[in-house]
Design an enzyme around this catalytic site. Structure first.
Site, short mmCIF file in Angstrom:
data_model
loop_
_atom_site.label_atom_id
_atom_site.label_comp_id
_atom_site.label_asym_id
_atom_site.label_seq_id
_atom_site.Cartn_x
_atom_site.Cartn_y
_atom_site.Cartn_z
N LEU A 181 -12.56 9.05 14.72
CA LEU A 181 -12.06 8.88 16.08
C LEU A 181 -11.88 7.42 16.46
O LEU A 181 -12.17 6.99 17.58
CB LEU A 181 -13.01 9.57 17.08
N VAL A 197 -9.03 4.37 17.07
CA VAL A 197 -7.89 4.45 17.99
C VAL A 197 -6.82 5.41 17.47
O VAL A 197 -6.29 6.24 18.21
CB VAL A 197 -7.29 3.04 18.23
N VAL A 237 -9.80 8.48 8.30
CA VAL A 237 -10.87 7.54 7.96
C VAL A 237 -10.33 6.57 6.92
O VAL A 237 -9.29 6.84 6.29
CB VAL A 237 -12.12 8.29 7.41
N SER A 240 2.90 7.78 10.02
CA SER A 240 3.39 6.44 10.34
C SER A 240 3.76 6.35 11.81
O SER A 240 4.29 7.30 12.39
CB SER A 240 4.61 6.09 9.49
N HIS A 280 7.46 4.38 1.90
CA HIS A 280 7.78 3.97 3.29
C HIS A 280 7.19 2.61 3.58
O HIS A 280 7.86 1.71 4.12
CB HIS A 280 7.22 5.02 4.26
N GLU A 315 8.83 -1.01 4.39
CA GLU A 315 8.37 -1.75 5.58
C GLU A 315 8.06 -3.20 5.23
O GLU A 315 8.45 -4.13 5.97
CB GLU A 315 7.12 -1.05 6.11
N LYS A 320 -2.82 -4.57 3.03
CA LYS A 320 -3.80 -3.52 2.72
C LYS A 320 -3.57 -2.85 1.38
O LYS A 320 -4.37 -2.03 0.96
CB LYS A 320 -3.81 -2.48 3.84
N ARG A 366 14.45 -10.85 -28.54
CA ARG A 366 13.36 -9.94 -28.91
C ARG A 366 13.43 -9.59 -30.39
O ARG A 366 12.40 -9.48 -31.07
CB ARG A 366 13.41 -8.66 -28.06
N HIS A 376 12.43 -6.40 -32.90
CA HIS A 376 12.42 -5.23 -32.00
C HIS A 376 13.72 -4.44 -32.03
O HIS A 376 13.82 -3.42 -31.35
CB HIS A 376 12.13 -5.69 -30.57
#
Length: 471
Positions: A13, A15, A76, A130, A187, A191, A262, A448, A454
């Protein structure tokens, strides 16, 4: 004794959680919340006075007061706390109860929880939400993925509380397993890109054009009334004109140029690299936040180099503003294109079976990247099954080409003035790369093969080849 049973429960709980639950109660559902923080429970009961909403202090009472099948949403912090809350709930739940993780969980964690809760006969939805605190209260964009029968049971609640565009709720069932959190992650990657692009446009107007904050605020507000209309343009116009209460200056000029993150932008870059999908504008936005963190080092390095003066023959005034608008608009298109392309490839690789038209539709309102442009994106995907990259569609091809020369002018002016434009230039070069029929990667393949044997392919023959270079 209170014998009422509640339709929808919320654990967490803060905001965001309080606002979401009050939104649920606004729309006629009986809403119940709990939190280990007693002050948060008290705040819910105070803010919800007179509404059909209640905060309780124990999970036992919380579970007992929910109607079956119980619909429990968690808001949470992502990570171990989610697992801890789930383990605490399991002994109290019955078969077919529903847990909705509404946080920014990594999609790998969501996959694990989805499979684990199947073994416990608990239905699970990993759900992206969001819109921030205000969106949670007034109508967010919601991206639920996981158990489809759980979606059917919570659909009426989520469709009611979600933002609406033309009467359509900004929520849809995304797909199985972790698809909801995957879409929310992308998303957030978009942003990151859009935010940095706006920041670079602001920097160019300020350092190349010499514009003041109020002048830029008016310009951004003007742009927001046109094709750049979006939540991020709207708030950027507000930010530019905000005055500081204590100092006689604009608040923006007092904010440290050191951005935090984050992790969701970084996750988008990581998964894109794993899938081999180029998202350079998102990558650049993550990189710029990383560079900003080394502020003290930047301060020292800047003293070692001569100041770059803006040349007299550069773009100025209305010409600069018009060119920046075009460059920013084309970069917006390209950033959305990168995110949608990643979703298209992930849909196949991870068996999500994503509806890209539906995703563009629910992003039109409530969420942070909402923009008028998303309606055009929705239409592009609604017309074409299997569309992966929208850049070359009729909706965008001519607009991107029309913006090209102005973008070159803006980037040239910025480079001459020593203004970094990592995101804007990466978006432009992404477009130029896909516009090029031939890229210089033949040289890379030769290199390469030279140092690592390669092998390479040829344009004049089929097969795999190797050369003993230098002999």
């Amino acid at each position: 004794m209170n014998h009422q049973l509640y339709d929808f429960g919320m654990i967490g709980l803060g905001v965001m959680g309080r606002n979401f639950l009050l939104n649920v109660a606004d729309d006629g559902f009986a809403a119940l919340g709990t939190d280990i923080n007693e002050d948060s429970v008290k705040a819910l009961n105070e803010e919800g006075e007179g509404m059909n909403v209640k905060g309780v202090h124990t999970q036992k009472e919380f579970v007992e007061l929910l109607s079956k099948p119980r619909k429990i949403m968690l808001l949470v912090p992502a990570g171990k706390i989610v697992d801890k809350v789930i383990e605490g709930l399991l002994p109290l739940l019955d078969d077919d109860d529903i847990i909705i993780d509404g946080g920014n969980s990594h999609y790998d964690d969501t996959n694990r929880r989805y499979e684990y809760l199947k073994t416990k006969n608990i239905r699970f939805l990993g759900t992206g939400v969001s819109g921030g605190a205000e969106g949670a209260r007034r109508g967010p964009s919601i991206m639920p993925g996981g158990d489809k029968s759980a979606w059917e049971d919570v659909k009426s609640v989520l469709e009611t509380v979600a933002a609406k565009v033309n009467g359509e709720p900004c929520v849809t069932y995304i797909g199985e397993s972790s698809s909801g959190h995957y879409v929310k992650m992308v998303h957030n990657g978009i942003e990151y890109g859009l935010m940095q692009l706006i920041a670079e446009a602001y920097d160019i107007l300020k350092r190349v054009g010499g514009m003041g904050n109020d002048e830029m605020s008016a310009l951004f507000d003007q742009w927001n009334k046109g094709r750049l209309n979006s939540f991020l343009m709207e708030i950027s116009a507000d930010i530019l004109k905000q005055r500081d209460e204590k100092m006689d200056t604009h608040l923006l000029d007092l904010i440290l140029d050191k951005a935090k993150q984050k992790g969701t932008g970084k996750w988008t870059s990581q998964t894109a690299m794993d899938l081999g999908v180029p998202v350079p504008t998102i990558d650049s936005a993550v990189t710029m936040r990383g560079i900003s963190a080394f502020r003290e080092y930047r301060q020292d390095v800047s003293k070692m180099f001569e100041h770059v003066h803006t040349p007299e023959e550069t773009l100025t005034g209305e010409a600069l503003a018009e060119s920046v608008e075009k460059a920013l608009y084309s970069a917006f298109i390209i950033t959305y294109a990168q995110g949608m392309h990643l979703l298209a490839e992930a849909s196949e690789e991870l068996n999500y079976n994503l509806d890209l038209e539906g995703i563009a539709r629910i992003w039109r309102g409530g969420c942070i990247i909402r923009a008028t442009l998303l309606e055009k994106i929705r239409k592009a995907y609604s017309k074409r099954d299997g569309l992966k990259n929208m850049m070359a569609t009729s909706e965008f091809r001519d607009e991107l080409f029309d913006c090209r020369d102005c973008t070159v002018d803006v980037l040239t002016a910025a480079m001459k003035a020593g203004v970094p434009t990592l995101c804007l230039s990466s978006a432009f070069n992404y477009y130029e790369s896909f516009r090029s029929a031939r890229l210089p990667l033949n040289m890379v393949q030769a290199q390469r093969d030279y140092f690592g044997s390669h092998t390479y392919e040829r344009i004049d023959q089929t097969g795999i080849f190797h050369t003993d270079w230098g002999k």
